[in-house]
Design a protein around this motif. Structure first.
Motif, PDB file in Angstrom:
ATOM      1  N   THR A   1       6.118  10.366   7.240  1.00 43.20           N
ATOM      2  CA  THR A   1       4.835   9.568   6.739  1.00 43.20           C
ATOM      3  C   THR A   1       4.845   9.689   5.433  1.00 43.20           C
ATOM      4  O   THR A   1       5.107  10.388   5.171  1.00 43.20           O
ATOM      5  CB  THR A   1       3.873  10.090   7.703  1.00 43.20           C
ATOM      6  OG1 THR A   1       3.391  11.329   7.431  1.00 43.20           O
ATOM      7  CG2 THR A   1       4.219   9.725   9.521  1.00 43.20           C
ATOM      8  N   TRP A   2       4.378   8.831   4.810  1.00 44.07           N
ATOM      9  CA  TRP A   2       2.735   9.012   3.658  1.00 44.07           C
ATOM     10  C   TRP A   2       2.559   9.966   3.745  1.00 44.07           C
ATOM     11  O   TRP A   2       2.528  10.479   2.746  1.00 44.07           O
ATOM     12  CB  TRP A   2       2.462   7.471   3.381  1.00 44.07           C
ATOM     13  CG  TRP A   2       1.236   7.417   4.357  1.00 44.07           C
ATOM     14  CD1 TRP A   2       0.965   7.169   5.252  1.00 44.07           C
ATOM     15  CD2 TRP A   2      -0.454   7.886   3.958  1.00 44.07           C
ATOM     16  NE1 TRP A   2      -0.017   6.814   5.556  1.00 44.07           N
ATOM     17  CE2 TRP A   2      -1.220   7.508   4.654  1.00 44.07           C
ATOM     18  CE3 TRP A   2      -0.985   8.520   3.204  1.00 44.07           C
ATOM     19  CZ2 TRP A   2      -2.296   7.448   4.363  1.00 44.07           C
ATOM     20  CZ3 TRP A   2      -1.614   8.540   2.566  1.00 44.07           C
ATOM     21  CH2 TRP A   2      -3.107   9.178   3.517  1.00 44.07           C
TER      22      TRP A   2
ATOM     23  N   GLN B   1       3.765   5.600  -3.259  1.00 45.79           N
ATOM     24  CA  GLN B   1       4.750   6.132  -3.410  1.00 45.79           C
ATOM     25  C   GLN B   1       4.649   6.668  -5.454  1.00 45.79           C
ATOM     26  O   GLN B   1       4.685   7.529  -6.009  1.00 45.79           O
ATOM     27  CB  GLN B   1       6.049   5.375  -3.519  1.00 45.79           C
ATOM     28  CG  GLN B   1       6.240   5.336  -2.416  1.00 45.79           C
ATOM     29  CD  GLN B   1       7.426   4.768  -1.397  1.00 45.79           C
ATOM     30  OE1 GLN B   1       8.202   4.567  -0.187  1.00 45.79           O
ATOM     31  NE2 GLN B   1       8.437   4.533  -2.493  1.00 45.79           N
TER      32      GLN B   1
ATOM     33  N   GLN C   1       0.885  -1.162  -0.149  1.00 45.34           N
ATOM     34  CA  GLN C   1      -0.383  -0.171   0.314  1.00 45.34           C
ATOM     35  C   GLN C   1       0.888   1.387  -0.297  1.00 45.34           C
ATOM     36  O   GLN C   1       0.702   1.897  -0.792  1.00 45.34           O
ATOM     37  CB  GLN C   1      -0.811  -0.123   1.165  1.00 45.34           C
ATOM     38  CG  GLN C   1      -2.129  -0.710   1.165  1.00 45.34           C
ATOM     39  CD  GLN C   1      -2.180  -1.308   2.513  1.00 45.34           C
ATOM     40  OE1 GLN C   1      -2.800  -1.081   3.229  1.00 45.34           O
ATOM     41  NE2 GLN C   1      -3.404  -2.281   2.371  1.00 45.34           N
ATOM     42  N   ARG C   2       1.725   0.877   0.632  1.00 49.79           N
ATOM     43  CA  ARG C   2       3.127   2.075   0.520  1.00 49.79           C
ATOM     44  C   ARG C   2       3.221   2.803  -0.520  1.00 49.79           C
ATOM     45  O   ARG C   2       3.801   3.515  -1.810  1.00 49.79           O
ATOM     46  CB  ARG C   2       4.658   2.283   2.295  1.00 49.79           C
ATOM     47  CG  ARG C   2       3.052   2.326   3.706  1.00 49.79           C
ATOM     48  CD  ARG C   2       3.863   2.370   4.216  1.00 49.79           C
ATOM     49  NE  ARG C   2       3.685   2.555   5.675  1.00 49.79           N
ATOM     50  CZ  ARG C   2       4.548   2.250   7.675  1.00 49.79           C
ATOM     51  NH1 ARG C   2       5.566   1.881   7.002  1.00 49.79           N
ATOM     52  NH2 ARG C   2       4.090   2.645   7.956  1.00 49.79           N
TER      53      ARG C   2
ATOM     54  N   SER D   1       8.349   2.584   1.930  1.00 46.67           N
ATOM     55  CA  SER D   1       7.597   1.374   1.620  1.00 46.67           C
ATOM     56  C   SER D   1       8.833  -0.422   1.738  1.00 46.67           C
ATOM     57  O   SER D   1       8.514  -1.200   2.264  1.00 46.67           O
ATOM     58  CB  SER D   1       7.211   1.099   0.103  1.00 46.67           C
ATOM     59  OG  SER D   1       8.191   1.355  -0.739  1.00 46.67           O
TER      60      SER D   1
END
Length: 282
Positions: A256-257, A122, A117-118, A183
């Motif tokens: 953080t994302w 990105q 998901q991360r 990620s």
């Protein structure tokens, strides 16, 4: 025939250069951290060791995605060496990036799921910026084709300085360096839990590592287009750019994302629009 030769040449040379750059990266990072560091050829030893390990997989889909990721990365670099269309290269590498995410999502591991998901976030962060970089090159040179961009009479850096910084954001994310390495990471403190790569092991992790070398050469190749009129200028530009990446990686903490998405899009898009307005005003 010439195009085919260039594609094959790129596919053969790129992983060698990418592996050497990875080794130099690890050595310089160690020196910045007051360590001696491994030999420059250590990445090749690591990949060879991975190919010698047992093939442990969760499902066939995971294997398929690893191969597609490698093939897409190699093909995108081959097309770059053949001086093909930037948009075509973009879509080929994007396919590989999406398949890496799909391979991670195909396993039940929570670490792999979160990492996937991360990684997807990105991808959604840097790919719009890459499109803007390519569009700005088109506005200056009148073409998306690399061979026609190389015929432009002066360095693109003169007219697209802010777009080069925007490309630097994409380079940092693609290299998975701090502060955008959430990620997965190539640092030692994440050897056990590696996010999107958690469930890849043995030869299939080796395939992904080689694909990462291809991606490194691709992004650096795009950076080289900004000073294509001089070989010395290209070398200096790439060396200084990559060293700047190392400094950022070793002086910045992971964010953080949400911070990445808000920061990169706001600053990156702002610089892109300022540079494009400057082009039109000039």
């Amino acid at each position: 025939m010439e195009t085919l030769v260039l594609i094959i040449l790129g596919i053969v040379i790129a992983p060698v250069l990418g592996g050497l750059i990875a080794g130099i990266d690890r050595r310089l990072t160690a020196r910045l951290q007051s360590r001696f560091g491994p030999p420059i050829v250590q990445p090749f030893y690591d990949v060879a060791k991975l190919f010698g390990k047992a093939k442990v997989i969760n499902n066939f889909w995971q294997v398929f995605c690893a191969w597609v990721y490698l093939i897409a990365a190699a093909l995108s670099v081959g097309l770059f060496f053949a001086q093909s269309d930037l948009l075509l290269i973009f879509f080929v590498q994007a396919i590989g990036a999406v398949f890496l995410v799909m391979g991670a999502l195909s396993t039940p591991s929570p670490f792999s799921q979160v990492g996937a998901q991360r990684e997807l976030i990105q991808i959604l962060t840097y790919e719009p910026l890459l499109i803007l970089v390519f569009v700005s090159m088109y506005l200056v040179t009148g073409s998306f084709r690399i061979d026609e961009i190389l015929q432009y009479s002066q360095p693109l850096m003169y007219e697209l300085p802010l777009m080069f910084i925007v490309l630097g954001y994409a380079l940092t994310i693609k290299l998975r360096k701090s502060p955008f390495d959430f990620s997965t990471s190539h640092h030692a403190h994440q050897e056990i839990v590696k996010g999107v790569l958690t469930e890849f092991s043995g030869p299939y992790l080796g395939l992904i590592e080689i694909a990462h070398w291809y991606e490194t050469i691709l992004i650096l190749g795009i950076c080289a287009l900004f000073w294509h009129t001089s070989f010395v200028g290209v070398v200096v530009l790439l060396a200084s750019t990559y060293f700047a990446e190392l400094l950022i990686d070793n002086t910045m903490a992971r964010m953080t994302w949400r911070w990445m998405l808000g920061y990169v899009w706001s600053i990156g898009l702002a610089m892109s629009f300022v540079n494009l307005i400057w082009l039109y005003a000039g």
